[in-house]
Design a protein around this motif. Structure first.
Motif, short mmCIF file in Angstrom:
data_model
loop_
_atom_site.label_atom_id
_atom_site.label_comp_id
_atom_site.label_asym_id
_atom_site.label_seq_id
_atom_site.Cartn_x
_atom_site.Cartn_y
_atom_site.Cartn_z
N LEU A 159 0.83 -1.20 0.00
CA LEU A 159 0.00 0.00 0.00
C LEU A 159 0.87 1.26 0.00
CD1 LEU A 159 -2.81 1.28 0.14
CD2 LEU A 159 -2.63 1.18 2.64
N THR A 160 1.92 1.25 0.78
CA THR A 160 2.82 2.40 0.82
C THR A 160 3.35 2.74 -0.57
OG1 THR A 160 3.49 1.93 3.11
CG2 THR A 160 5.00 3.24 1.76
N VAL A 161 3.79 1.74 -1.30
CA VAL A 161 4.33 1.97 -2.63
C VAL A 161 3.26 2.53 -3.57
CG1 VAL A 161 5.34 0.85 -4.66
CG2 VAL A 161 6.12 0.22 -2.37
N LEU A 162 2.08 1.95 -3.56
CA LEU A 162 1.01 2.39 -4.46
C LEU A 162 0.59 3.83 -4.16
CD1 LEU A 162 -1.18 -0.85 -4.57
CD2 LEU A 162 0.37 0.00 -6.35
N LEU A 163 0.51 4.20 -2.89
CA LEU A 163 0.10 5.56 -2.54
C LEU A 163 1.21 6.56 -2.86
CD1 LEU A 163 -1.76 5.03 0.86
CD2 LEU A 163 -2.73 5.23 -1.44
N ARG A 164 2.44 6.21 -2.60
CA ARG A 164 3.54 7.12 -2.92
C ARG A 164 3.61 7.38 -4.43
NH1 ARG A 164 5.11 10.60 -1.73
NH2 ARG A 164 7.31 10.46 -2.33
N ARG A 165 3.33 6.37 -5.21
CA ARG A 165 3.36 6.52 -6.66
C ARG A 165 2.34 7.56 -7.12
NH1 ARG A 165 3.06 0.97 -9.05
NH2 ARG A 165 5.12 0.86 -8.11
N ALA A 166 1.27 7.72 -6.37
CA ALA A 166 0.24 8.70 -6.70
C ALA A 166 0.52 10.07 -6.09
CB ALA A 166 -1.12 8.19 -6.22
N GLY A 167 1.67 10.23 -5.46
CA GLY A 167 2.06 11.53 -4.91
C GLY A 167 1.55 11.78 -3.51
N ILE A 168 1.03 10.77 -2.84
CA ILE A 168 0.55 10.92 -1.47
C ILE A 168 1.72 10.75 -0.51
CG2 ILE A 168 -0.95 9.89 0.30
CD1 ILE A 168 -2.82 9.07 -2.02
N ALA A 169 1.81 11.62 0.49
CA ALA A 169 2.86 11.51 1.50
C ALA A 169 2.52 10.36 2.44
CB ALA A 169 2.99 12.81 2.27
N VAL A 170 3.46 9.44 2.63
CA VAL A 170 3.20 8.27 3.46
C VAL A 170 4.30 8.09 4.50
CG1 VAL A 170 2.78 5.78 3.50
CG2 VAL A 170 2.06 7.13 1.51
#
Length: 383
Positions: free
Chosen positions: A22-33
Motif C-alpha cells: 500500500l505504501t508503494v502504491l500511494l507514494r506513486r500517486a504523490g501521497i505523502a506516506v
C-alpha cells in the motif's frame, strides 16, 4: 501568487506484505506516506516460504516487484495429489487466477519477498520508522492526530492499520472481533529441493491431515505438515526439527530426502490456524483496516496473501481516484471486498473441517475439488 496545496498524508501501520505494498502504491500517486513497524527488524518474516497465487501476482506486478519474484521464486503450473508412498494419484493444472499472462502460482522464500518489498518502499521515498507503534488516535472529520510510542505526535489525513491478525489498530478503534482457532496447526520448514520436484505436491492421508511441499527457488522448497492444534505451552522449540521428522515418517517419494534435512529447530515454524472475518465496517472515521487485521483463514487455498493484497489494490484505487475521502469511499471499499473475502474464508474453513472430520479419501477429495473449482474460478474476476 497561489499557494500550492500540501499533498495528502497517510500513516500506514505495519511493514508486512500489505502495508509495504500500500505504501508503494500511494507514494506513486504523490501521497505523502509514513510507515511505522513495531519490530526493529523489518527484514524478518515469519515462515519459510509463501505461495503467491496469480491474483496475488497481479497486485505485486502493480507494486513493481514481479520481476524480482519471477527471478528469485519458482513458477509452478500444476499440483500433484500423492499417496503416502509418493505414488501419484492425480495431477491437475492450477487455476490462473491472475489471468493467462501470469503463472498459476509462484513459490518463494518469504524473507526474499519481504526484502523486495522493502526495497520498493525505500525507493518510493516514504518515511519509515522501525521499532515504533501508534499508541493513541484522536480524530475529527478532517484527519487523525496520532501519538507514537517514542513520544512524538503527528496529524494525518488517513490512518491505515495493516498490522496483522492481532491488530492493535483494530482494538484501538473499537472493533471487537477477534480471531478464533479452527483446531488445526501447521509445521513449516525450508529444505533442499529434491531432484525431480517440479510442482507443488500434497498428500491428504497418513499421520497428518496434509503433507506437502512447494518449490521456492531452483534449489529450495518449503515443506509443511498439517495436524490437530496443540497447546503451544507444551511444545519445546528445541525439539521442532525432531517433531517434523517424526510427523513426516511414513511419507515416501521426495519426503525421504526432505525429512533428512530437518535438523535445525530454529528454521522450523509452528502456527495454529485461525478464522477471522469482520462483517461490519472496516473503518472508524479516518482509520481503516486492511488484510489480516480484518480477515484471516486457514491456508487451505493459499489465498491469504492474495486477499490482503487485493484489499490494498482496491483501497489504493479508491484513495487515488476520488476527491473526497469520506464515509462513502470507505463503505464502497468494504462493499467491494467483503463478499469476495467471505467466499475465500468460508471455503478455506470448510476444507479444514472436512480434513478434521477425516472424511473418506474419495468423498473428501471429490468435495474439496468441486469447492475449490468454484472458488478459484470466481477469483479470476478482478477484485
Amino acid at each position: 501568487m497561489t499557494d500550492t496545496p500540501s499533498p495528502r498524508s497517510v500513516l500506514v501501520i505495519g511493514g508486512g506484505t500489505s502495508g509495504n505494498s500500500l505504501t508503494v502504491l500511494l507514494r506513486r500517486a504523490g501521497i505523502a506516506v509514513d510507515l511505522v513497524e513495531a519490530s526493529p527488524d523489518w527484514k524478518s518474516a515469519a515462515g519459510s516460504g509463501i505461495t503467491l497465487q496469480g491474483n496475488a501476482l497481479r497486485v505485486l506486478r502493480e507494486v513493481g516487484v514481479l520481476d524480482g519474484i519471477e527471478k528469485d521464486g519458482c513458477a509452478v503450473d500444476g499440483v500433484g495429489i500423492l499417496a503416502c508412498d509418493g505414488t501419484e494419484l492425480a495431477a491437475h493444472p492450477d487455476f490462473r487466477t491472475g489471468g493467462d499472462d501470469l503463472p498459476a502460482h509462484i513459490g518463494m522464500q518469504r524473507p526474499r519477498l519481504q526484502q523486495l518489498l522493502i526495497e520498493q518502499v525505500r525507493a518510493s521515498g516514504a518515511d519509515v520508522r522501525l521499532g515504533t507503534r501508534a499508541t493513541a488516535f484522536r480524530q475529527d472529520g478532517e484527519g487523525v492526530d496520532v501519538t507514537f510510542s517514542d513520544g512524538t505526535a503527528r496529524r494525518y489525513d488517513l490512518v491505515v492499520g495493516a498490522d496483522g491478525l492481532h491488530s492493535a489498530t483494530r482494538r484501538m478503534i473499537g472493533i471487537t472481533d477477534e480471531p478464533e482457532p479452527t483446531g488445526m496447526a501447521i509445521w513449516r520448514a525450508p529444505a533442499p529441493r529434491p531432484a525431480g520436484v517440479t510442482r507443488t505436491d500434497m498428500v491428504y492421508s497418513g499421520r497428518c491431515f496434509v503433507a506437502g511441499y512447494c518449490p521456492t527457488s531452483e534449489d529450495t522448497v518449503y515443506a509443511y505438515l498439517v495436524e490437530p492444534a496443540r497447546d503451544r505451552a507444551e511444545l519445546d522449540p528445541d525439539t521442532y526439527a525432531d517433531e517434523m521428522r517424526r510427523l513426516s515418517e511414513g511419507y515416501g517419494g521426495a519426503w525421504e530426502e526432505i525429512r533428512a534435512s530437518f535438523t535445525d529447530p530454529k528454521v522450523v515454524n509452528y502456527a495454529c490456524f485461525d478464522r477471522l472475518l469482520v462483517e461490519g465496517a472496516w473503518h472508524r472515521g479516518r482509520v481503516v483496516l486492511v488484510g489480516d487485521a480484518v480477515h484471516c483463514c486457514p491456508p487451505t487455498l493459499a489465498q491469504g496473501a492474495a486477499m490482503s493484497l487485493e484489499d490494498v489494490l482496491v483501497l489504493a484505487e479508491l484513495l487515488t481516484g476520488r476527491g473526497d475521502w469520506d464515509e462513502r469511499l470507505f463503505h464502497d471499499y468494504h462493499g467491494r471486498r467483503l463478499p469476495r473475502v467471505r467466499m475465500v474464508v468460508d471455503t478455506s474453513v470448510q476444507i479444514g473441517r472436512w480434513l478434521l472430520d477425516r472424511a473418506p479419501d474419495q468423498e473428501r477429495g471429490r468435495d474439496v475439488a468441486a469447492l475449490m473449482d468454484r472458488t478459484m474460478t470466481a477469483l479470476k474476476e478482478h477484485p
